[in-house]
Design an enzyme around this catalytic site. Structure first.
Site, PDB file in Angstrom:
ATOM      1  N   HIS A 130       0.807  -1.234   0.000  1.00  0.00           N
ATOM      2  CA  HIS A 130       0.000   0.000   0.000  1.00  0.00           C
ATOM      3  C   HIS A 130       0.835   1.278   0.000  1.00  0.00           C
ATOM      4  CE1 HIS A 130      -3.677  -2.199   0.569  1.00  0.00           C
ATOM      5  NE2 HIS A 130      -3.312  -2.689   1.738  1.00  0.00           N
ATOM      6  N   HIS A 167      -6.572  -7.133   0.143  1.00  0.00           N
ATOM      7  CA  HIS A 167      -6.692  -5.692  -0.126  1.00  0.00           C
ATOM      8  C   HIS A 167      -6.071  -5.351  -1.476  1.00  0.00           C
ATOM      9  CE1 HIS A 167      -6.683  -6.050   4.356  1.00  0.00           C
ATOM     10  NE2 HIS A 167      -7.663  -5.156   4.243  1.00  0.00           N
TER      11      HIS A 167
HETATM   12 ZN   LIG Z   1      -4.117  -7.043   3.128  1.00  0.00          ZN
END
Ligand SMILES: [Zn+2]
Ligand SMILES: [Zn+2]
Length: 385
Positions: A130, A167
């Site tokens: 991320h 995610h």
């Molecule tokens: Zn994750």
């Protein structure tokens, strides 16, 4: 012929620690590395902090400066800046070196593959997908998969990145989105329901790199069969179109049924099958060059160790043993109970979870839509070089 895969782990792996109440805990390395050792794995590369020159391949100088500042001041630095502050990415003393070591682990593993010393490497502490060029996000300070990819691009290699974390792999995607020499494919729970709220099917890259960003948002409650069907339907076909020189993959274990942060219903069995699929594609298209990382995964005792083991077994060309070692269960059982993650499973694989028909159909429509939108654009991008 290079022998067993390179396992990346060392004392600095434990330094990346946001504190005792944070979900991404270095406690996972205890049962995780111990289970790998029971399978015959031995760490062969201990992460050391990447240099600023390394980090600047994917991050701004100003951001690195901010991380260093927090690193010295800890929580008494700025109140909050560049995504670092109370919440997901709290500052801690030594955070620059700890985060730079995660990056260094993935970059040095990539270099070992580029030099031909090993075919496969696995960095379970990596996969911090991320982190953005100038911002921390989602427990991620420096983006080690993006940095490893950038290192391969420096040598001119075409990189396939497969992100299997629950995610969206938004940081890796953003960092390489405008580069048609990097194909990123992310399978994740839809951003309608889960952090970071992005990764929809129509996010496919822009300009001359259109078609080299692929997002497959899946419905909540997706189970093994439907998840693995989506991966199997898209990754081999896209890899065949793209013809990568090297494969990088992120094996977050947070798509598991027991994961406390997300809502998919996978077991480790489908994660292992996906790891084998990625492994086979690395041999088919990329001369075996494959860097695998860990990622998320917040059931640190029952899920993460077995998920890592299945990646390792795939990279080692070994079958999955039926039972987890009794000695491993004895050693970690009590600690797992203290954290509410007991009993430790007695088998490596789990029985498959079902997916209800409406959810499976919605995922099939998503996969078909992604394929129809992406394949022609990807073909055109490859043809342009
Ligand atoms: Zn994750
Ligand atoms: Zn292999």
């Amino acid at each position: 012929m290079p022998g067993s895969p390179l396992l990346v782990y060392g004392p600095h792996s434990l330094d990346y620690d946001f504190g005792p109440s944070h979900p991404l805990t270095p406690r996972r390395f205890g049962p995780g590395i111990d289970l790998l050792r029971h399978l015959g794995a031995e760490p062969g590369l201990a992460p050391e902090p990447a240099t600023d020159e390394d980090l600047r391949r994917s991050h701004t100088a100003r951001y690195i400066e901010v991380v260093r500042h927090f690193s010295v001041e800890g929580p008494h630095g700025f109140e909050s800046e560049a995504g670092i502050g109370p919440g997901d990415n709290p500052p801690f003393a030594g955070m620059h070196d700890a985060a730079a070591a995660v990056a260094g682990g993935s970059i040095r593993a990539m270099e070992a593959i580029l030099r031909g010393e090993v075919e496969h490497a696995f960095h379970p502490g990596g996969g911090l997908h991320h982190a953005m060029p100038a911002r921390a996000s989602g427990f991620c300070i420096y983006d080690d998969p993006a940095l490893a990819i950038a290192r391969a691009r420096q040598d001119g290699l075409r990189v396939l990145y497969v992100d299997l974390d629950v995610h969206h792999g938004d940081g890796v995607e953003a960092i390489h989105a405008s580069d048609s020499g990097v194909l990123t494919i992310s399978f994740h729970e839809s951003g309608r329901y889960l952090f970071p709220g992005t990764g929809f099917a129509d996010e496919i890259g822009e300009g001359s790199a259109a078609g080299t960003v692929v997002n497959v948002p899946l419905e909540p409650d997706t189970g093994d069969g439907s998840w693995l069907t989506a991966v199997t339907a898209l990754v081999p076909e896209l890899a065949a179109e793209f013809r990568p020189d090297i494969v990088v993959s992120q094996h977050g274990a947070d798509s598991h049924l027991w994961d406390p942060l997300a809502h998919l219903r996978n077991t480790v069995t489908s994660m292992g099958a996906a790891a084998r699929l990625v492994h086979d594609l690395a041999h088919e298209h990329a001369g075996g060059r494959w860097l695998a990382t860990g990622g998320g995964g917040y059931d640190a005792y029952r899920v993460v160790p077995r998920a890592w083991s299945l990646v390792w077994l795939a990279a080692s060309h070994l079958d999955v043993p039926a039972d987890t070692p009794a000695a491993w269960r004895d050693r970690w059982g009590e600690e797992a109970r203290r954290y509410g993650q007991a009993p430790l499973p007695e088998t490596f694989d789990d029985p498959p979870t079902p997916t209800d028909a409406a959810t499976a159909r919605a995922n099939e429509r998503t996969v078909d839509g992604v394929r129809d939108a992406v394949v022609p654009l990807l073909r055109a991008a490859v043809a342009r070089g």
